[in-house]
Design a protein around this motif. Sequence first.
Motif, mmCIF file in Angstrom:
data_model
loop_
_atom_site.group_PDB
_atom_site.id
_atom_site.type_symbol
_atom_site.label_atom_id
_atom_site.label_comp_id
_atom_site.label_asym_id
_atom_site.label_seq_id
_atom_site.Cartn_x
_atom_site.Cartn_y
_atom_site.Cartn_z
ATOM 1 N N MET A 1 -3.336 36.569 -24.076
ATOM 2 C CA MET A 1 -2.941 37.424 -25.185
ATOM 3 C C MET A 1 -4.110 37.648 -26.133
ATOM 4 S SD MET A 1 0.248 38.308 -24.724
ATOM 5 C CE MET A 1 -0.308 38.496 -23.009
ATOM 6 N N ALA A 2 -4.091 38.764 -26.812
ATOM 7 C CA ALA A 2 -5.208 39.142 -27.658
ATOM 8 C C ALA A 2 -4.935 38.835 -29.123
ATOM 9 C CB ALA A 2 -5.497 40.634 -27.499
ATOM 10 N N LEU A 3 -6.012 38.535 -29.868
ATOM 11 C CA LEU A 3 -5.958 38.400 -31.320
ATOM 12 C C LEU A 3 -6.426 39.726 -31.899
ATOM 13 C CD1 LEU A 3 -5.626 36.664 -33.905
ATOM 14 C CD2 LEU A 3 -8.035 35.999 -33.628
ATOM 15 N N VAL A 4 -5.538 40.406 -32.641
ATOM 16 C CA VAL A 4 -5.794 41.777 -33.092
ATOM 17 C C VAL A 4 -5.590 41.881 -34.595
ATOM 18 C CG1 VAL A 4 -5.204 44.215 -32.790
ATOM 19 C CG2 VAL A 4 -4.924 42.623 -30.874
ATOM 20 N N LEU A 5 -6.515 42.553 -35.274
ATOM 21 C CA LEU A 5 -6.367 42.894 -36.684
ATOM 22 C C LEU A 5 -6.030 44.373 -36.796
ATOM 23 C CD1 LEU A 5 -6.737 42.396 -39.783
ATOM 24 C CD2 LEU A 5 -9.156 42.987 -39.453
ATOM 25 N N VAL A 6 -4.998 44.689 -37.590
ATOM 26 C CA VAL A 6 -4.618 46.074 -37.863
ATOM 27 C C VAL A 6 -4.692 46.295 -39.364
ATOM 28 C CG1 VAL A 6 -2.879 47.879 -37.601
ATOM 29 C CG2 VAL A 6 -3.050 46.054 -35.878
ATOM 30 N N THR A 7 -5.538 47.207 -39.805
ATOM 31 C CA THR A 7 -5.606 47.501 -41.237
ATOM 32 C C THR A 7 -4.564 48.556 -41.607
ATOM 33 O OG1 THR A 7 -7.262 49.287 -41.090
ATOM 34 C CG2 THR A 7 -8.083 47.014 -41.221
ATOM 35 N N GLY A 8 -4.149 48.514 -42.873
ATOM 36 C CA GLY A 8 -3.157 49.484 -43.335
ATOM 37 C C GLY A 8 -1.839 49.350 -42.605
ATOM 38 N N ALA A 9 -1.332 48.115 -42.492
ATOM 39 C CA ALA A 9 -0.181 47.842 -41.632
ATOM 40 C C ALA A 9 1.120 47.621 -42.391
ATOM 41 C CB ALA A 9 -0.471 46.629 -40.749
ATOM 42 N N ALA A 10 1.194 48.051 -43.651
ATOM 43 C CA ALA A 10 2.439 47.872 -44.404
ATOM 44 C C ALA A 10 3.492 48.895 -44.009
ATOM 45 C CB ALA A 10 2.174 47.959 -45.900
ATOM 46 N N GLY A 11 3.079 49.995 -43.414
ATOM 47 C CA GLY A 11 4.031 51.037 -43.040
ATOM 48 C C GLY A 11 3.381 52.032 -42.109
ATOM 49 N N GLY A 12 4.123 53.067 -41.727
ATOM 50 C CA GLY A 12 3.590 54.147 -40.916
ATOM 51 C C GLY A 12 3.031 53.707 -39.586
ATOM 52 N N LEU A 13 1.962 54.369 -39.161
ATOM 53 C CA LEU A 13 1.376 54.089 -37.856
ATOM 54 C C LEU A 13 0.827 52.671 -37.765
ATOM 55 C CD1 LEU A 13 -0.537 57.417 -37.109
ATOM 56 C CD2 LEU A 13 1.570 56.603 -36.039
ATOM 57 N N GLY A 14 0.308 52.150 -38.871
ATOM 58 C CA GLY A 14 -0.224 50.791 -38.848
ATOM 59 C C GLY A 14 0.845 49.778 -38.526
ATOM 60 N N LEU A 15 2.000 49.895 -39.174
ATOM 61 C CA LEU A 15 3.098 48.966 -38.907
ATOM 62 C C LEU A 15 3.634 49.167 -37.505
ATOM 63 C CD1 LEU A 15 5.081 46.802 -39.790
ATOM 64 C CD2 LEU A 15 6.462 48.595 -40.876
ATOM 65 N N ASP A 16 3.750 50.413 -37.066
ATOM 66 C CA ASP A 16 4.217 50.675 -35.707
ATOM 67 C C ASP A 16 3.275 50.055 -34.680
ATOM 68 O OD1 ASP A 16 6.333 52.107 -36.733
ATOM 69 O OD2 ASP A 16 5.474 54.081 -36.276
ATOM 70 N N THR A 17 1.984 50.177 -34.920
ATOM 71 C CA THR A 17 0.991 49.590 -34.024
ATOM 72 C C THR A 17 1.102 48.077 -33.997
ATOM 73 O OG1 THR A 17 -0.531 51.434 -34.450
ATOM 74 C CG2 THR A 17 -1.483 49.418 -33.548
ATOM 75 N N ALA A 18 1.184 47.468 -35.178
ATOM 76 C CA ALA A 18 1.293 46.010 -35.268
ATOM 77 C C ALA A 18 2.557 45.507 -34.589
ATOM 78 C CB ALA A 18 1.261 45.586 -36.735
ATOM 79 N N ASN A 19 3.673 46.190 -34.812
ATOM 80 C CA ASN A 19 4.927 45.782 -34.185
ATOM 81 C C ASN A 19 4.859 45.882 -32.665
ATOM 82 O OD1 ASN A 19 6.674 44.934 -36.275
ATOM 83 N ND2 ASN A 19 7.076 47.041 -36.883
ATOM 84 N N ALA A 20 4.284 46.960 -32.169
ATOM 85 C CA ALA A 20 4.188 47.133 -30.716
ATOM 86 C C ALA A 20 3.334 46.036 -30.087
ATOM 87 C CB ALA A 20 3.621 48.514 -30.393
ATOM 88 N N LEU A 21 2.233 45.696 -30.739
ATOM 89 C CA LEU A 21 1.377 44.626 -30.230
ATOM 90 C C LEU A 21 2.080 43.277 -30.267
ATOM 91 C CD1 LEU A 21 -1.934 45.785 -31.907
ATOM 92 C CD2 LEU A 21 -1.574 45.586 -29.441
ATOM 93 N N ALA A 22 2.791 42.999 -31.368
ATOM 94 C CA ALA A 22 3.534 41.741 -31.471
ATOM 95 C C ALA A 22 4.639 41.683 -30.428
ATOM 96 C CB ALA A 22 4.115 41.587 -32.875
ATOM 97 N N ASP A 23 5.294 42.809 -30.165
ATOM 98 C CA ASP A 23 6.349 42.848 -29.152
ATOM 99 C C ASP A 23 5.811 42.511 -27.769
ATOM 100 O OD1 ASP A 23 8.234 43.565 -31.036
ATOM 101 O OD2 ASP A 23 8.188 45.710 -30.553
#
Length: 237
Positions: A1-23
């Motif tokens: 599994m990868a360790l990933v940083l997502v900036t601007g992740a409180a909402g929008g595409l950033g949160l969607d990206t973070a959620n998909a990676l966590a899933d």
Amino acid sequence: MALVLVTGAAGGLGLDTANALADEGHEVVVHVRNRARLTEAGDTARWEGVVTGDLAEPDEIRGVARQASGFGRFDTVIHNAGVMNRPEDVTVNTVAPYTLTALMEKPGRLVYLSSSMHRSGSTDLRRLTSGSASYDDTKLWVTALALAFASRWEGTTSHAVDPGWVPTRMGGRGAPDDLTAGHQTQVWLATHPDATPGTGGYWYHQRVQTPHPAAQDEEFQARLIETLEQYTGVSLD
């Protein structure tokens, strides 16, 4: 599994990206402007960690870099944070990604959020330092940075992504592009073993597109990096 940083992740595409990676089971560190915004980011227990800081403020950009460095070397950093048609466009959209990249340990993969509007951006770098840059300018510049970094460091790949005009708070409810497709390319580039080209791509919905010619111009890339080094006082190497 990868360790990933997502900036601007409180909402929008950033949160969607973070959620998909966590899933998918990846260890995700999210960046938000302040702790109060964590309430908008769902179940915070699922994150490997949280870093905070206002990317419109140079000192706080450095603080975000310091906090993120505490997690060690990231497999992927996704520079998602962005603003549109605000006085801080150039700082958030171009200066912050540059500064974070320069100050943090080089990850395995870099992904930068661009926009189709970068094709209307200016190559006049006086706009960067004068405060007269448009949103389009800042997205051209961050795209050029992404493609410049593609060949700069051995062991690090770098791509730019146009997520499309999607119905987020920035894009507006009437945006015509698919919201889910808006984050899928970032997730794919962050974790997929065989993206082609392996580095230096400008992507839209998992397909390579042709960016503004200046984004691929090595002379312009060099001038941009030199301008940012002088403007920020942060050397890239």
